[in-house]
Scaffold this motif. Structure first.
Motif, PDB file in Angstrom:
ATOM      1  N   PRO A 164      86.180  22.602  41.331  1.00 46.68           N
ATOM      2  CA  PRO A 164      86.774  23.226  42.771  1.00 46.68           C
ATOM      3  C   PRO A 164      88.044  23.668  42.877  1.00 46.68           C
ATOM      4  N   ILE A 165      88.220  24.572  43.864  1.00 47.46           N
ATOM      5  CA  ILE A 165      89.589  25.110  43.982  1.00 47.46           C
ATOM      6  C   ILE A 165      89.803  25.324  45.616  1.00 47.46           C
ATOM      7  N   THR A 166      91.118  25.735  45.798  1.00 45.72           N
ATOM      8  CA  THR A 166      91.468  26.186  46.977  1.00 45.72           C
ATOM      9  C   THR A 166      92.108  27.707  46.838  1.00 45.72           C
ATOM     10  N   ILE A 167      91.727  28.340  47.916  1.00 47.87           N
ATOM     11  CA  ILE A 167      92.027  29.855  47.716  1.00 47.87           C
ATOM     12  C   ILE A 167      92.916  30.163  49.097  1.00 47.87           C
ATOM     13  N   GLY A 168      94.381  30.230  48.762  1.00 47.47           N
ATOM     14  CA  GLY A 168      95.217  30.658  50.084  1.00 47.47           C
ATOM     15  C   GLY A 168      95.254  32.055  50.452  1.00 47.47           C
ATOM     16  N   ALA A 169      95.958  32.275  51.619  1.00 47.19           N
ATOM     17  CA  ALA A 169      96.319  33.501  52.199  1.00 47.19           C
ATOM     18  C   ALA A 169      97.443  34.347  51.802  1.00 47.19           C
ATOM     19  N   ASP A 170      98.485  33.612  50.943  1.00 46.68           N
ATOM     20  CA  ASP A 170      99.415  34.152  50.555  1.00 46.68           C
ATOM     21  C   ASP A 170      99.511  34.450  49.290  1.00 46.68           C
ATOM     22  N   SER A 171      99.564  35.648  48.833  1.00 45.77           N
ATOM     23  CA  SER A 171      99.502  36.164  47.354  1.00 45.77           C
ATOM     24  C   SER A 171     100.555  35.758  46.639  1.00 45.77           C
ATOM     25  N   HIS A 172     101.737  35.418  47.213  1.00 45.41           N
ATOM     26  CA  HIS A 172     103.114  35.191  46.394  1.00 45.41           C
ATOM     27  C   HIS A 172     103.274  33.728  46.287  1.00 45.41           C
ATOM     28  N   SER A 173     102.238  33.000  46.716  1.00 43.92           N
ATOM     29  CA  SER A 173     102.161  31.418  46.456  1.00 43.92           C
ATOM     30  C   SER A 173     101.858  31.175  45.080  1.00 43.92           C
ATOM     31  N   ALA A 174     102.208  30.207  44.604  1.00 42.42           N
ATOM     32  CA  ALA A 174     102.059  29.729  43.200  1.00 42.42           C
ATOM     33  C   ALA A 174     100.598  28.912  43.426  1.00 42.42           C
ATOM     34  N   ASN A 175     100.208  28.510  44.434  1.00 38.20           N
ATOM     35  CA  ASN A 175      99.109  27.609  44.865  1.00 38.20           C
ATOM     36  C   ASN A 175      97.949  28.745  45.563  1.00 38.20           C
ATOM     37  N   MET A 176      98.137  29.878  45.392  1.00 37.32           N
ATOM     38  CA  MET A 176      97.182  30.766  45.962  1.00 37.32           C
ATOM     39  C   MET A 176      95.557  30.512  45.485  1.00 37.32           C
ATOM     40  N   MET A 177      95.428  30.285  44.273  1.00 34.92           N
ATOM     41  CA  MET A 177      94.123  29.547  43.707  1.00 34.92           C
ATOM     42  C   MET A 177      94.405  28.520  42.918  1.00 34.92           C
ATOM     43  N   ALA A 178      94.301  27.461  43.511  1.00 35.65           N
ATOM     44  CA  ALA A 178      94.687  26.020  42.659  1.00 35.65           C
ATOM     45  C   ALA A 178      93.675  25.156  42.537  1.00 35.65           C
ATOM     46  N   PRO A 179      93.657  24.314  41.573  1.00 38.33           N
ATOM     47  CA  PRO A 179      92.516  23.385  41.316  1.00 38.33           C
ATOM     48  C   PRO A 179      92.673  22.282  42.628  1.00 38.33           C
ATOM     49  N   ALA A 180      91.424  21.744  42.777  1.00 40.35           N
ATOM     50  CA  ALA A 180      91.388  20.676  43.886  1.00 40.35           C
ATOM     51  C   ALA A 180      90.386  19.748  43.321  1.00 40.35           C
ATOM     52  N   GLN A 181      90.201  18.640  44.203  1.00 38.85           N
ATOM     53  CA  GLN A 181      89.244  17.613  43.893  1.00 38.85           C
ATOM     54  C   GLN A 181      87.850  18.009  44.884  1.00 38.85           C
ATOM     55  N   VAL A 182      87.050  17.198  44.334  1.00 38.89           N
ATOM     56  CA  VAL A 182      85.752  17.235  45.224  1.00 38.89           C
ATOM     57  C   VAL A 182      85.790  16.379  46.247  1.00 38.89           C
ATOM     58  N   ILE A 183      85.665  17.162  47.582  1.00 36.18           N
ATOM     59  CA  ILE A 183      86.011  16.296  48.685  1.00 36.18           C
ATOM     60  C   ILE A 183      84.614  16.647  49.818  1.00 36.18           C
ATOM     61  N   ASN A 184      84.207  15.715  50.616  1.00 33.57           N
ATOM     62  CA  ASN A 184      83.525  15.983  51.684  1.00 33.57           C
ATOM     63  C   ASN A 184      81.980  16.530  51.565  1.00 33.57           C
ATOM     64  N   HIS A 185      81.525  16.147  50.343  1.00 29.95           N
ATOM     65  CA  HIS A 185      80.125  16.482  50.186  1.00 29.95           C
ATOM     66  C   HIS A 185      79.572  15.686  48.989  1.00 29.95           C
ATOM     67  N   THR A 186      78.408  15.542  49.061  1.00 32.45           N
ATOM     68  CA  THR A 186      77.828  14.265  48.132  1.00 32.45           C
ATOM     69  C   THR A 186      76.382  15.163  47.218  1.00 32.45           C
ATOM     70  N   ASP A 187      76.243  14.836  45.974  1.00 31.00           N
ATOM     71  CA  ASP A 187      75.085  14.990  45.350  1.00 31.00           C
ATOM     72  C   ASP A 187      73.679  14.836  46.124  1.00 31.00           C
ATOM     73  N   ALA A 188      73.698  13.842  46.744  1.00 37.03           N
ATOM     74  CA  ALA A 188      72.145  13.593  47.779  1.00 37.03           C
ATOM     75  C   ALA A 188      72.427  14.855  48.717  1.00 37.03           C
ATOM     76  N   GLU A 189      73.451  14.947  49.346  1.00 39.30           N
ATOM     77  CA  GLU A 189      73.227  16.195  50.292  1.00 39.30           C
ATOM     78  C   GLU A 189      72.988  17.586  49.724  1.00 39.30           C
ATOM     79  N   LEU A 190      73.369  17.814  48.371  1.00 35.36           N
ATOM     80  CA  LEU A 190      73.202  19.249  47.876  1.00 35.36           C
ATOM     81  C   LEU A 190      71.817  18.999  47.302  1.00 35.36           C
ATOM     82  N   THR A 191      71.097  17.946  46.630  1.00 35.62           N
ATOM     83  CA  THR A 191      69.857  17.850  46.623  1.00 35.62           C
ATOM     84  C   THR A 191      68.846  17.840  47.569  1.00 35.62           C
TER      85      THR A 191
END
Length: 191
Positions: A164-191
Protein backbone atom coordinates in the motif's frame (compact mmCIF):
# COMPACT_ATOMS: atom_id res chain seq x y z
CA UNK A 1 -26.23 -4.01 12.20
CA UNK A 2 -25.34 -2.08 9.03
CA UNK A 3 -21.96 -3.84 8.86
CA UNK A 4 -23.57 -7.26 9.24
CA UNK A 5 -26.11 -6.47 6.52
CA UNK A 6 -23.34 -5.29 4.20
CA UNK A 7 -21.26 -8.41 4.86
CA UNK A 8 -24.27 -10.59 4.07
CA UNK A 9 -25.01 -8.61 0.89
CA UNK A 10 -21.39 -8.83 -0.24
CA UNK A 11 -21.43 -12.60 0.40
CA UNK A 12 -24.55 -12.97 -1.76
CA UNK A 13 -23.01 -10.77 -4.45
CA UNK A 14 -19.78 -12.78 -4.47
CA UNK A 15 -21.70 -16.04 -4.85
CA UNK A 16 -23.93 -14.62 -7.59
CA UNK A 17 -20.95 -13.12 -9.46
CA UNK A 18 -19.19 -16.49 -9.34
CA UNK A 19 -22.24 -18.10 -10.92
CA UNK A 20 -22.42 -15.38 -13.56
CA UNK A 21 -25.90 -14.53 -12.33
CA UNK A 22 -25.52 -10.89 -11.31
CA UNK A 23 -26.89 -8.38 -13.75
CA UNK A 24 -25.08 -5.05 -13.94
CA UNK A 25 -26.50 -2.24 -11.85
CA UNK A 26 -27.02 -1.07 -8.31
CA UNK A 27 -26.95 -4.12 -6.07
CA UNK A 28 -27.41 -2.35 -2.73
CA UNK A 29 -27.66 1.31 -1.73
CA UNK A 30 -27.88 2.47 1.86
CA UNK A 31 -28.29 6.06 2.97
CA UNK A 32 -28.16 9.04 0.61
CA UNK A 33 -26.75 7.60 -2.65
CA UNK A 34 -27.30 9.57 -5.85
CA UNK A 35 -26.67 8.90 -9.52
CA UNK A 36 -26.57 12.13 -11.52
CA UNK A 37 -28.28 13.87 -8.62
CA UNK A 38 -31.20 11.43 -8.40
CA UNK A 39 -31.65 8.83 -5.64
CA UNK A 40 -30.09 5.49 -6.59
CA UNK A 41 -32.47 2.60 -7.07
CA UNK A 42 -31.70 -1.10 -7.09
CA UNK A 43 -31.00 -2.37 -10.60
CA UNK A 44 -30.13 1.01 -12.16
CA UNK A 45 -27.14 0.50 -14.46
CA UNK A 46 -24.20 2.90 -14.49
CA UNK A 47 -22.83 4.12 -17.81
CA UNK A 48 -20.08 6.43 -19.04
CA UNK A 49 -20.70 10.00 -17.93
CA UNK A 50 -22.60 9.05 -14.77
CA UNK A 51 -21.65 10.76 -11.51
CA UNK A 52 -22.29 8.87 -8.28
CA UNK A 53 -22.23 10.51 -4.86
CA UNK A 54 -22.72 9.12 -1.39
CA UNK A 55 -23.67 11.16 1.64
CA UNK A 56 -22.79 10.76 5.27
CA UNK A 57 -23.23 7.16 6.49
CA UNK A 58 -24.13 6.03 2.95
CA UNK A 59 -22.73 3.08 1.03
CA UNK A 60 -23.22 1.64 -2.45
CA UNK A 61 -22.52 -1.79 -3.92
CA UNK A 62 -22.73 -1.75 -7.72
CA UNK A 63 -21.81 -4.03 -10.61
CA UNK A 64 -20.63 -2.43 -13.84
CA UNK A 65 -20.09 -5.03 -16.54
CA UNK A 66 -18.13 -7.71 -14.66
CA UNK A 67 -16.52 -5.25 -12.25
CA UNK A 68 -17.82 -4.77 -8.70
CA UNK A 69 -17.51 -1.66 -6.53
CA UNK A 70 -18.12 -0.82 -2.89
CA UNK A 71 -18.34 2.95 -2.55
CA UNK A 72 -18.08 4.39 0.96
CA UNK A 73 -19.71 7.46 2.52
CA UNK A 74 -18.89 11.00 1.42
CA UNK A 75 -17.57 9.94 -1.98
CA UNK A 76 -17.88 11.20 -5.54
CA UNK A 77 -17.01 8.94 -8.48
CA UNK A 78 -17.37 9.79 -12.16
CA UNK A 79 -17.58 6.94 -14.68
CA UNK A 80 -15.78 7.34 -18.02
CA UNK A 81 -15.67 5.35 -21.23
CA UNK A 82 -17.30 4.83 -24.60
CA UNK A 83 -20.76 6.37 -24.33
CA UNK A 84 -21.85 5.00 -27.72
CA UNK A 85 -21.13 1.41 -26.66
CA UNK A 86 -21.96 1.95 -22.98
CA UNK A 87 -18.55 0.58 -21.96
CA UNK A 88 -17.06 1.91 -18.75
CA UNK A 89 -13.28 1.97 -19.11
CA UNK A 90 -12.32 4.17 -16.21
CA UNK A 91 -13.23 6.06 -13.10
CA UNK A 92 -12.41 9.44 -11.67
CA UNK A 93 -12.53 9.31 -7.89
CA UNK A 94 -12.91 12.97 -6.97
CA UNK A 95 -13.12 12.32 -3.26
CA UNK A 96 -13.91 9.49 -0.90
CA UNK A 97 -13.23 5.77 -0.76
CA UNK A 98 -13.78 2.96 -3.24
CA UNK A 99 -13.12 -0.78 -3.05
CA UNK A 100 -13.02 -2.33 -6.52
CA UNK A 101 -12.67 -5.76 -8.07
CA UNK A 102 -12.00 -5.67 -11.82
CA UNK A 103 -12.52 -8.33 -14.46
CA UNK A 104 -9.21 -9.82 -15.65
CA UNK A 105 -8.09 -8.92 -19.16
CA UNK A 106 -10.05 -5.65 -19.32
CA UNK A 107 -7.68 -2.75 -18.56
CA UNK A 108 -9.20 0.19 -16.70
CA UNK A 109 -7.90 3.55 -15.51
CA UNK A 110 -8.60 5.18 -12.16
CA UNK A 111 -7.86 8.89 -11.88
CA UNK A 112 -7.62 10.92 -8.69
CA UNK A 113 -6.34 14.44 -8.01
CA UNK A 114 -2.85 13.07 -7.38
CA UNK A 115 -2.51 9.87 -9.43
CA UNK A 116 -3.45 7.94 -12.54
CA UNK A 117 -3.65 4.21 -11.91
CA UNK A 118 -3.73 1.65 -14.71
CA UNK A 119 -5.56 -1.45 -13.58
CA UNK A 120 -5.00 -4.86 -15.14
CA UNK A 121 -7.67 -7.18 -13.69
CA UNK A 122 -7.24 -6.84 -9.97
CA UNK A 123 -8.70 -5.85 -6.64
CA UNK A 124 -7.85 -2.53 -5.03
CA UNK A 125 -8.92 -0.01 -2.43
CA UNK A 126 -8.32 3.71 -2.53
CA UNK A 127 -9.16 6.84 -0.62
CA UNK A 128 -8.85 10.17 -2.43
CA UNK A 129 -8.63 13.78 -1.32
CA UNK A 130 -7.38 16.75 -3.34
CA UNK A 131 -3.99 16.50 -1.58
CA UNK A 132 -3.39 12.75 -1.40
CA UNK A 133 -4.43 9.32 -2.63
CA UNK A 134 -4.14 6.19 -0.50
CA UNK A 135 -3.89 3.13 -2.75
CA UNK A 136 -3.76 -0.53 -1.76
CA UNK A 137 -3.40 -3.02 -4.56
CA UNK A 138 -5.00 -5.92 -2.74
CA UNK A 139 -3.88 -8.41 -5.40
CA UNK A 140 -2.87 -8.28 -9.04
CA UNK A 141 -0.99 -5.67 -11.05
CA UNK A 142 -1.30 -1.92 -11.48
CA UNK A 143 0.76 0.95 -12.82
CA UNK A 144 0.74 4.00 -10.55
CA UNK A 145 1.67 7.34 -12.10
CA UNK A 146 1.90 10.36 -9.79
CA UNK A 147 0.29 13.31 -11.57
CA UNK A 148 2.91 15.71 -10.17
CA UNK A 149 5.88 13.57 -11.32
CA UNK A 150 4.97 11.08 -14.09
CA UNK A 151 8.62 9.99 -14.31
CA UNK A 152 8.23 8.38 -10.86
CA UNK A 153 5.73 5.83 -12.16
CA UNK A 154 5.75 2.44 -10.50
CA UNK A 155 4.38 -0.93 -11.55
CA UNK A 156 3.07 -2.74 -8.49
CA UNK A 157 2.43 -6.49 -8.38
CA UNK A 158 0.98 -7.97 -5.19
CA UNK A 159 -0.65 -11.12 -3.92
CA UNK A 160 -2.13 -9.88 -0.64
CA UNK A 161 -2.00 -6.18 0.30
CA UNK A 162 1.81 -6.29 -0.07
CA UNK A 163 2.52 -2.69 -1.07
CA UNK A 164 0.00 0.00 0.00
CA UNK A 165 1.15 3.55 -0.75
CA UNK A 166 0.13 7.16 -0.52
CA UNK A 167 0.59 9.47 -3.49
CA UNK A 168 0.83 13.16 -2.68
CA UNK A 169 0.31 16.25 -4.80
CA UNK A 170 3.75 17.82 -4.25
CA UNK A 171 6.49 16.47 -6.52
CA UNK A 172 9.17 18.01 -4.28
CA UNK A 173 8.03 16.16 -1.18
CA UNK A 174 10.10 13.18 -0.05
CA UNK A 175 6.79 11.48 0.76
CA UNK A 176 5.18 12.02 -2.64
CA UNK A 177 5.02 8.22 -3.09
CA UNK A 178 5.38 6.72 0.35
CA UNK A 179 4.78 3.27 1.84
CA UNK A 180 1.61 2.98 3.91
CA UNK A 181 -0.24 0.52 6.11
CA UNK A 182 -3.36 -1.40 5.12
CA UNK A 183 -6.32 0.70 6.29
CA UNK A 184 -10.13 0.77 6.18
CA UNK A 185 -10.82 -2.36 4.12
CA UNK A 186 -10.95 -6.08 4.80
CA UNK A 187 -10.47 -9.31 2.88
CA UNK A 188 -14.13 -10.15 3.56
CA UNK A 189 -15.26 -6.97 1.78
CA UNK A 190 -12.86 -7.64 -1.09
CA UNK A 191 -14.11 -11.19 -1.47
Amino acid sequence: AGGAALAMAMGKLRHALALGAVPPGVYQAGGDVRINGKPAKKGVELKPGDVVTTGRDAELVVVVGKDAFLMRANSRVEYAGDAAQLIVSGLRVVTGALLSVFEPGKPKTIRTATATIGIRGTGCYLEATPAQTYFCLCYGEAEVIPNAAPDRREVIVTRHHDHPITIGADSHSANMMAPAQVINHTDAELT
